[in-house]
Enzyme design. Structure first.
Site, PDB file in Angstrom:
ATOM      1  N   LYS A 220     -13.644 -34.272 -76.166  1.00  0.00           N
ATOM      2  CA  LYS A 220     -13.320 -35.098 -77.333  1.00  0.00           C
ATOM      3  C   LYS A 220     -12.076 -34.578 -78.044  1.00  0.00           C
ATOM      4  O   LYS A 220     -11.229 -35.355 -78.499  1.00  0.00           O
ATOM      5  CB  LYS A 220     -14.522 -35.156 -78.283  1.00  0.00           C
ATOM      6  CG  LYS A 220     -15.624 -36.078 -77.740  1.00  0.00           C
ATOM      7  CD  LYS A 220     -16.992 -35.847 -78.326  1.00  0.00           C
ATOM      8  CE  LYS A 220     -18.013 -36.648 -77.501  1.00  0.00           C
ATOM      9  NZ  LYS A 220     -19.392 -36.367 -77.822  1.00  0.00           N
TER      10      LYS A 220
ATOM     11  N   GLN B   1     -22.918 -33.188 -82.497  1.00  0.00           N
ATOM     12  CA  GLN B   1     -23.262 -33.264 -81.075  1.00  0.00           C
ATOM     13  C   GLN B   1     -24.778 -33.130 -80.900  1.00  0.00           C
ATOM     14  O   GLN B   1     -25.395 -32.181 -81.401  1.00  0.00           O
ATOM     15  CB  GLN B   1     -22.520 -32.158 -80.309  1.00  0.00           C
ATOM     16  CG  GLN B   1     -22.761 -32.138 -78.820  1.00  0.00           C
ATOM     17  CD  GLN B   1     -22.155 -33.322 -78.068  1.00  0.00           C
ATOM     18  OE1 GLN B   1     -21.172 -33.914 -78.514  1.00  0.00           O
ATOM     19  NE2 GLN B   1     -22.749 -33.683 -76.956  1.00  0.00           N
TER      20      GLN B   1
ATOM     21  N   ASP C 228     -20.350 -41.879 -84.690  1.00  0.00           N
ATOM     22  CA  ASP C 228     -21.258 -42.216 -83.589  1.00  0.00           C
ATOM     23  C   ASP C 228     -22.061 -43.478 -83.864  1.00  0.00           C
ATOM     24  O   ASP C 228     -22.750 -43.974 -82.982  1.00  0.00           O
ATOM     25  CB  ASP C 228     -22.277 -41.068 -83.421  1.00  0.00           C
ATOM     26  CG  ASP C 228     -21.986 -40.175 -82.238  1.00  0.00           C
ATOM     27  OD1 ASP C 228     -21.245 -40.602 -81.338  1.00  0.00           O
ATOM     28  OD2 ASP C 228     -22.508 -39.051 -82.226  1.00  0.00           O
TER      29      ASP C 228
HETATM   30  N1  LIG Z   1     -23.736 -37.142 -80.983  1.00  0.00           N
HETATM   31  C1  LIG Z   1     -23.597 -37.337 -79.689  1.00  0.00           C
HETATM   32  N2  LIG Z   1     -22.818 -38.357 -79.260  1.00  0.00           N
HETATM   33  C2  LIG Z   1     -22.633 -38.550 -77.907  1.00  0.00           C
HETATM   34  O1  LIG Z   1     -21.912 -39.485 -77.490  1.00  0.00           O
HETATM   35  C3  LIG Z   1     -23.286 -37.662 -76.998  1.00  0.00           C
HETATM   36  C4  LIG Z   1     -24.082 -36.636 -77.516  1.00  0.00           C
HETATM   37  N3  LIG Z   1     -24.210 -36.502 -78.852  1.00  0.00           N
HETATM   38  N4  LIG Z   1     -24.738 -35.798 -76.685  1.00  0.00           N
HETATM   39  C5  LIG Z   1     -24.586 -35.851 -75.234  1.00  0.00           C
HETATM   40  C6  LIG Z   1     -24.183 -37.198 -74.730  1.00  0.00           C
HETATM   41  C7  LIG Z   1     -23.498 -37.190 -73.376  1.00  0.00           C
HETATM   42  N5  LIG Z   1     -22.206 -37.789 -73.575  1.00  0.00           N
HETATM   43  C8  LIG Z   1     -21.186 -37.934 -72.626  1.00  0.00           C
HETATM   44  C9  LIG Z   1     -19.896 -38.244 -72.995  1.00  0.00           C
HETATM   45  C10 LIG Z   1     -18.874 -38.314 -72.083  1.00  0.00           C
HETATM   46  C11 LIG Z   1     -19.111 -38.078 -70.749  1.00  0.00           C
HETATM   47  C12 LIG Z   1     -17.965 -38.132 -69.804  1.00  0.00           C
HETATM   48  O2  LIG Z   1     -16.861 -38.448 -70.180  1.00  0.00           O
HETATM   49  N6  LIG Z   1     -18.146 -37.807 -68.516  1.00  0.00           N
HETATM   50  C13 LIG Z   1     -17.087 -37.877 -67.533  1.00  0.00           C
HETATM   51  C14 LIG Z   1     -17.147 -36.737 -66.534  1.00  0.00           C
HETATM   52  C15 LIG Z   1     -17.384 -35.371 -67.065  1.00  0.00           C
HETATM   53  C16 LIG Z   1     -17.673 -34.461 -65.876  1.00  0.00           C
HETATM   54  O3  LIG Z   1     -16.712 -34.097 -65.186  1.00  0.00           O
HETATM   55  O4  LIG Z   1     -18.862 -34.183 -65.636  1.00  0.00           O
HETATM   56  C17 LIG Z   1     -17.240 -39.129 -66.701  1.00  0.00           C
HETATM   57  O5  LIG Z   1     -18.301 -39.757 -66.764  1.00  0.00           O
HETATM   58  O6  LIG Z   1     -16.295 -39.472 -65.991  1.00  0.00           O
HETATM   59  C18 LIG Z   1     -20.394 -37.805 -70.332  1.00  0.00           C
HETATM   60  C19 LIG Z   1     -21.425 -37.745 -71.274  1.00  0.00           C
HETATM   61  C20 LIG Z   1     -22.063 -38.070 -74.905  1.00  0.00           C
HETATM   62  N7  LIG Z   1     -23.149 -37.768 -75.623  1.00  0.00           N
END
Ligand SMILES: Nc1nc(=O)c2c([nH]1)NC[C@@H]1CN(c3ccc(C(=O)N[C@@H](CCC(=O)O)C(=O)O)cc3)C=[N+]21
Ligand SMILES: NC(=O)C1=CN([C@@H]2O[C@H](COP(=O)(O)OP(=O)(O)OC[C@H]3O[C@@H](n4cnc5c(N)ncnc54)[C@H](OP(=O)(O)O)[C@@H]3O)[C@@H](O)[C@H]2O)C=CC1
Length: 295
Positions: A53, A97, A120
């Site tokens: 982020k 988070q 969020d």
């Molecule tokens: N308050 C809060 N808000 C959230 O939005 C939140 C949270 N807590 N807790 C955990 C989850 C999980 N999450 C992700 C965000 C981006 C990817 C992301 O960008 N992943 C990349 C790859 C990353 C990698 O290489 O593994 C993709 O899908 O291409 C994944 C998972 C947001 N979350």
């Protein structure tokens, strides 16, 4: 049939480009948008998301503010972090988070966030508006993952009007708000929200035109459940260590064989994850734009 790909990585890059020019305009008016993050503990997944982020902010010209607390921090330290972002004019919006370490009063802490700074869209006031204003425009931040899913489908010209959608999982970041957003009048999907108490999830999926898989169980959704041509969004992430490299690999909620039956699939990684991140940036830009037009 081999499914077409909903390329979240590409669409997120397009949206970032659009946001850069909106941020430039804000700066010309003397407004510097800023995103804050509060991270408690050292879960490697959460650390990686928060780092991502901050990188995203740097790429588009949003200032980022960061408060990291140790895993054993008392709830009072988290309260103080939240109150400091509420009071900080450099912080346009912020996220806590999730999940917070076990034992934290998570819901009480989320309620302390200034709803106008809730990037969020998970504060009860903002979730409540999603319910109450089901047919009216909203001027608050939408939950990032469901908003990212909608934006991804829209950019591929796929409408949910009249579609049957199976949402798998009722978690507060994805499944539950997805149900609220998709049943708004301007979207008009019909949603079945499934969880561990749902009998016969495969049958519900078979009857669905769209599947949103957000349970966090590796390869949970099987090809034989899928209606031919359906749209499948792979949201859940399970991080497994690779003992050879010591790095983590992401496994999604959707079995790879689903791509042989579905009409469209979002890859994981590369689908909903990047869209979630870019929606967070959009929430910050829109909050800053609202502040500007109110001033
Ligand atoms: N308050 C809060 N808000 C959230 O939005 C939140 C949270 N807590 N807790 C955990 C989850 C999980 N999450 C992700 C965000 C981006 C990817 C992301 O960008 N992943 C990349 C790859 C990353 C990698 O290489 O593994 C993709 O899908 O291409 C994944 C998972 C947001 N979350
Ligand atoms: N790619 C991205 O951008 C993002 C991905 N995520 C990922 O999405 C997933 C969901 O996150 P979140 O919304 O926080 O949800 P939670 O992880 O809090 O909850 C998971 C949900 O899945 C349900 N579930 C688990 N197993 C089954 C099963 N066998 N059958 C039916 N339902 C089941 C649970 O049901 P019950 O309530 O009955 O326990 C629960 O409602 C996680 O893997 C998370 O990491 C989250 C945010 C962004």
């Amino acid at each position: 049939m081999v499914a077409q790909i909903l390329d979240g990585k590409k669409i997120a890059a397009d949206i970032k480009q659009e946001l850069r020019s909106r941020i430039e305009t804000l700066k010309q008016h003397g407004i510097e948008p800023g995103l804050g993050t509060i991270l408690v503990g050292d879960d490697p997944g959460s650390r990686a998301y928060v780092a991502g982020k901050h990188r995203d902010c740097q790429e588009v010209g949003i200032t980022s503010l960061r408060i990291d607390l140790p895993a054993d921090a008392p709830a009072q330290a988290v309260r103080e972090a939240i109150l400091s972002f509420n009071a900080d004019p450099a912080c346009t919006g912020y996220i806590v988070q999730l999940p917070l370490p076990a034992g934290m009063p998570s819901n009480e802490l989320i309620e302390l966030i200034d709803p106008q700074k809730d990037a969020d869209g998970l504060h009860p006031v903002n979730l409540g508006r999603l319910v109450l204003r089901v047919g009216e425009p909203l001027s608050t931040s939408l939950p990032c993952t469901p908003a990212g899913i909608l934006e991804l489908l829209e950019r591929y010209g796929l409408s949910l009007e009249g579609k049957r959608v199976a949402v798998l999982g009722r978690g507060v970041t994805v499944g539950r708000p997805a149900g609220l957003l998709l049943t708004r009048r301007e979207i008009n999907a019909t949603v079945t929200l499934c969880h561990t108490g749902t009998p016969d999830v495969p049958q519900i999926v078979r009857e669905s035109d769209v599947v949103i898989a957000s349970v966090g169980q590796p390869h949970f959704v099987k090809p034989e459940w899928i209606k031919p041509g359906a749209i499948v969004l792979d949201v859940g992430v399970t991080r497994v260590p690779n003992p050879e490299t010591g790095r983590f690999k992401t496994i999604g909620d959707v079995d790879p064989g689903v791509a042989e039956v579905a009409g469209w699939v979002s890859p994981n990684p590369g689908g909903v994850g990047p869209m979630t991140r870019v929606m967070l940036l959009r929430n910050i830009v829109e909050t800053a734009e609202r502040q500007y037009s109110a001033s």
